[in-house]
Enzyme design. Structure first.
Site, PDB file in Angstrom:
ATOM      1  N   LYS A  36     -22.003   4.581  37.254  1.00  0.00           N
ATOM      2  CA  LYS A  36     -22.406   4.687  35.841  1.00  0.00           C
ATOM      3  C   LYS A  36     -23.157   5.988  35.593  1.00  0.00           C
ATOM      4  O   LYS A  36     -22.844   6.729  34.662  1.00  0.00           O
ATOM      5  CB  LYS A  36     -23.304   3.515  35.472  1.00  0.00           C
ATOM      6  CG  LYS A  36     -24.082   3.708  34.145  1.00  0.00           C
ATOM      7  CD  LYS A  36     -24.977   2.552  33.790  1.00  0.00           C
ATOM      8  CE  LYS A  36     -26.332   2.645  34.365  1.00  0.00           C
ATOM      9  NZ  LYS A  36     -27.295   3.463  33.633  1.00  0.00           N
ATOM     10  N   ASN A  37     -24.151   6.275  36.448  1.00  0.00           N
ATOM     11  CA  ASN A  37     -25.029   7.422  36.183  1.00  0.00           C
ATOM     12  C   ASN A  37     -24.402   8.757  36.532  1.00  0.00           C
ATOM     13  O   ASN A  37     -25.017   9.793  36.349  1.00  0.00           O
ATOM     14  CB  ASN A  37     -26.362   7.235  36.903  1.00  0.00           C
ATOM     15  CG  ASN A  37     -27.155   6.110  36.275  1.00  0.00           C
ATOM     16  OD1 ASN A  37     -26.827   5.657  35.177  1.00  0.00           O
ATOM     17  ND2 ASN A  37     -28.174   5.638  36.969  1.00  0.00           N
ATOM     18  N   CYS A 130     -37.969   2.686  26.333  1.00  0.00           N
ATOM     19  CA  CYS A 130     -37.215   1.451  26.579  1.00  0.00           C
ATOM     20  C   CYS A 130     -38.140   0.525  27.366  1.00  0.00           C
ATOM     21  O   CYS A 130     -39.318   0.828  27.588  1.00  0.00           O
ATOM     22  CB  CYS A 130     -35.937   1.734  27.363  1.00  0.00           C
ATOM     23  SG  CYS A 130     -36.257   2.254  29.041  1.00  0.00           S
ATOM     24  N   ARG A 135     -40.096   7.213  28.667  1.00  0.00           N
ATOM     25  CA  ARG A 135     -38.875   8.036  28.821  1.00  0.00           C
ATOM     26  C   ARG A 135     -38.958   9.343  28.017  1.00  0.00           C
ATOM     27  O   ARG A 135     -38.121   9.640  27.171  1.00  0.00           O
ATOM     28  CB  ARG A 135     -37.634   7.252  28.430  1.00  0.00           C
ATOM     29  CG  ARG A 135     -37.493   5.871  29.026  1.00  0.00           C
ATOM     30  CD  ARG A 135     -37.432   5.806  30.525  1.00  0.00           C
ATOM     31  NE  ARG A 135     -36.269   6.378  31.140  1.00  0.00           N
ATOM     32  CZ  ARG A 135     -35.104   5.737  31.309  1.00  0.00           C
ATOM     33  NH1 ARG A 135     -34.961   4.531  30.855  1.00  0.00           N
ATOM     34  NH2 ARG A 135     -34.086   6.326  31.899  1.00  0.00           N
ATOM     35  N   ASP A 138     -39.740  15.927  27.664  1.00  0.00           N
ATOM     36  CA  ASP A 138     -40.435  17.213  27.645  1.00  0.00           C
ATOM     37  C   ASP A 138     -39.887  18.200  28.679  1.00  0.00           C
ATOM     38  O   ASP A 138     -39.815  19.403  28.420  1.00  0.00           O
ATOM     39  CB  ASP A 138     -41.933  16.993  27.857  1.00  0.00           C
ATOM     40  CG  ASP A 138     -42.228  16.236  29.149  1.00  0.00           C
ATOM     41  OD1 ASP A 138     -41.598  15.181  29.379  1.00  0.00           O
ATOM     42  OD2 ASP A 138     -43.048  16.716  29.954  1.00  0.00           O
ATOM     43  N   LEU A 139     -39.452  17.704  29.829  1.00  0.00           N
ATOM     44  CA  LEU A 139     -38.937  18.619  30.863  1.00  0.00           C
ATOM     45  C   LEU A 139     -37.597  19.233  30.428  1.00  0.00           C
ATOM     46  O   LEU A 139     -37.318  20.407  30.682  1.00  0.00           O
ATOM     47  CB  LEU A 139     -38.782  17.882  32.190  1.00  0.00           C
ATOM     48  CG  LEU A 139     -40.079  17.311  32.784  1.00  0.00           C
ATOM     49  CD1 LEU A 139     -39.796  16.547  34.071  1.00  0.00           C
ATOM     50  CD2 LEU A 139     -41.107  18.416  33.020  1.00  0.00           C
ATOM     51  N   ASP A 323     -33.841   2.284  41.031  1.00  0.00           N
ATOM     52  CA  ASP A 323     -32.807   1.404  40.463  1.00  0.00           C
ATOM     53  C   ASP A 323     -32.439   0.259  41.395  1.00  0.00           C
ATOM     54  O   ASP A 323     -31.680  -0.621  41.006  1.00  0.00           O
ATOM     55  CB  ASP A 323     -31.546   2.192  40.122  1.00  0.00           C
ATOM     56  CG  ASP A 323     -31.782   3.171  38.999  1.00  0.00           C
ATOM     57  OD1 ASP A 323     -30.925   4.034  38.764  1.00  0.00           O
ATOM     58  OD2 ASP A 323     -32.854   3.090  38.361  1.00  0.00           O
ATOM     59  N   VAL A 345     -41.893   5.606  40.076  1.00  0.00           N
ATOM     60  CA  VAL A 345     -41.076   6.460  39.200  1.00  0.00           C
ATOM     61  C   VAL A 345     -41.270   6.116  37.731  1.00  0.00           C
ATOM     62  O   VAL A 345     -41.465   6.986  36.892  1.00  0.00           O
ATOM     63  CB  VAL A 345     -39.584   6.359  39.592  1.00  0.00           C
ATOM     64  CG1 VAL A 345     -38.710   7.173  38.646  1.00  0.00           C
ATOM     65  CG2 VAL A 345     -39.391   6.832  41.040  1.00  0.00           C
ATOM     66  N   ARG A 415     -24.396  -3.151  30.412  1.00  0.00           N
ATOM     67  CA  ARG A 415     -24.556  -1.698  30.319  1.00  0.00           C
ATOM     68  C   ARG A 415     -24.189  -1.032  31.640  1.00  0.00           C
ATOM     69  O   ARG A 415     -23.692   0.081  31.684  1.00  0.00           O
ATOM     70  CB  ARG A 415     -26.011  -1.350  29.997  1.00  0.00           C
ATOM     71  CG  ARG A 415     -26.499  -1.853  28.672  1.00  0.00           C
ATOM     72  CD  ARG A 415     -27.825  -1.234  28.317  1.00  0.00           C
ATOM     73  NE  ARG A 415     -27.730   0.232  28.338  1.00  0.00           N
ATOM     74  CZ  ARG A 415     -28.653   1.017  27.801  1.00  0.00           C
ATOM     75  NH1 ARG A 415     -29.712   0.503  27.251  1.00  0.00           N
ATOM     76  NH2 ARG A 415     -28.519   2.329  27.831  1.00  0.00           N
TER      77      ARG A 415
END
Ligand code: EPZ
Length: 448
Positions: A36-37, A130, A135, A138-139, A323, A345, A415
């Site tokens: 997915k990612n 979320c 989330r 800025d980076l 994850d 994280v 998802r």
């Protein structure tokens, strides 16, 4: 996009429930879908080129459908044929992504790098927070500014444009305060068409970042160092078509490894890339689970005599993946002994602990630390998935809990997992997906 159910309006996506009767072992072989990612960010990367891009091994996920809707809204032509996507961004007409879609799919924000690189202007809604955290982006923004973009954020929209006659980003030396996966991907995409060389220091090293670099290089980009903390990108004038295959999903594979471990099952998983799973494999072996590479890209997982407790600290790759944290919490909940889980994280990614406690687990959360005291057996109950991996963790726990577990929140599960209930059924799990109203009736009748 043709070929997929329109999950945005599918009633069952929001109102169906998984019913699991635990205590059944699994057996057989499970096919792991594309990552997915990776698939989501490759879809964004296709915006970098004005020719046909064909992407294979794309999982059937709600998030893929949403990303396709974002691209279509930008004027991109996209066609799905099974697990293959054909994308052509020759004439994508506007740089304005639809607010209601981007806020539902954080990964779509990463497209801002590709849109700026192609058009020199982009209006991208902020993805917003979320369940697992604020989330921020800025980076991403600071990196684009370093490459010469002017960025204003107002009314929830990130307005970016590249001043100057040729509206072309400039190569820059960028240091990321934290090895953000998305920021690394956004900036890598932006840099492929920039004028000059870009260096990203403290870059994310996740396999999905490497997959994106390989995808862009297959279109003629000049990226080196992906997978290390320092990535070099030499800008080129344009990219060309490609035909590319998404890597297997290491998080789906890890989820099935925990499902096998918690049900004391022997399973075959393929395709996998074992190097992408080293932290999960090492932790399972520490817990007494035996995992061997049966054949290239194929793992065999075998049951542990006793599941031993173990401590986990989530870290950017190559550390233990955040994850996989929730799924391992389910497993540690029935391990022999006490475990400590530290989520470093995300600031709010331990909410599944309270739902696991409803299943009889003994977990105490203090800040970003979970103290897990192993119990002999979980007991089935109605529970609610609060985010994608939390829902997956409850499925894993339900497979081992005695009696029936009903899991709501499948809109999160859909998802990130490609027909998880069907795959589990094929492995012998007693799982069914029913409408919520029927599940409520079943719970009510069981209560009398
Ligand atoms: C990607 O999210 C994944 N999503 C996430 O997977 C994954 O959990 C995460 O990387 C970490 O591995 C996709 O690839 C679509 P980050 P991303 O930027 O890029 C902070 C799943 O379950 N940060 O590496 O958004 C941030 O708040 C999902 O499949 C900033 O402070 O993650 C977080 O604390 C969940 N500023 C940390 O960095 C920024 O500009 C890591 O975030 C960006 C991030």
């Amino acid at each position: 996009m043709s070929g997929l159910p329109d999950v945005k309006n599918a009633p069952e996506a929001d109102s169906s429930v998984l019913r699991i009767w635990g205590g059944h072992s699994l057996r057989g072989h499970v096919k792991i879908s594309g990552a997915k990612n990776s698939a989501l960010v490759l879809m964004a990367g296709a915006l970098l080129c004005s020719e046909d891009c064909r992407i294979h091994n794309v999982p059937m996920l709600a998030d893929v459908e949403r990303m396709a809707q974002v691209l279509s809204a930008l004027g991109v032509r996209i066609e799905r044929n099974g697990e293959t996507l054909d994308i052509n961004a020759k004439d994508f007409s506007t740089s304005k992504a639809p607010y209601e879609l981007v806020t539902q799919l954080r990964a779509s924000f990463f497209a801002i790098g590709a849109i700026l690189a192609r058009l020199g202007v982009a209006q991208m809604p902020l993805p917003g927070g979320c369940a697992i955290g604020a989330r921020p982006v800025d980076l991403h923004v600071r990196g684009l500014q370093a490459m010469g973009a002017e960025v204003q954020i107002e009314h929830g929209i990130c307005n970016a444009y590249v001043p100057g006659s040729n509206r072309r980003l400039k190569g820059a030396k960028i240091y990321l305060d934290s090895p953000s996966v998305g920021a690394t991907e956004t900036l890598m995409m932006a840099a492929t068409l920039a004028d000059g060389e870009t260096v990203i220091e403290n870059a994310a090293r996740e396999p999905e970042v490497v997959d994106l670099a390989n995808f862009c290089n297959s279109m003629g980009a000049k990226i080196t160092g992906a997978g290390t903390s320092t990535i070099h990108i030499k800008g080129v004038s344009q990219l060309h078509s490609t035909d590319y295959q998404v890597i297997p999903d290491r998080i789906e594979a890890g989820t099935f490894l925990t499902a096998a471990a918690i049900t004391h099952s022997e399973l075959l998983l393929s395709p996998v890339i074992p190097d992408h799973l080293l932290p999960a494999i090492a932790k399972l072996q520490e817990m007494g689970v035996n995992i061997i590479e049966e054949a290239p890209n194929c793992l065999r997982v075998m049951p542990a005599e006793v599941l031993k407790a173990a401590d986990i600290e989530t870290l950017p790759h190559p550390g233990f993946p955040t994850d996989m944290q929730a799924q391992f919490m389910s497993l540690l909940a029935i391990a022999d002994g006490d475990s400590l889980i530290s989520e470093t994280v995300f600031e709010n990614r331990l909410r599944h602990a309270s739902e696991l406690n409803r299943l009889g687990a003994d977990i105490r959360v203090k800040g970003n630390i979970a103290f897990v005291r192993g119990v002999p057996l979980l007991s089935g109950a109605p529970v609610l998935g609060t985010d994608l991996r939390a829902a997956a963790a409850l499925v894993v726990a339900g497979l081992a809990a005695s009696g029936e577990t009903t899991i709501k929140g499948l809109q999160f599960l859909d998802r990130g997992y490609d027909r998880l209930d069907l795959k589990l059924q094929q492995l012998g799990a007693k799982v069914e997906r029913i409408r919520e109203v029927d599940a409520d009736a079943a719970i009510a009748s069981a209560a009398h």
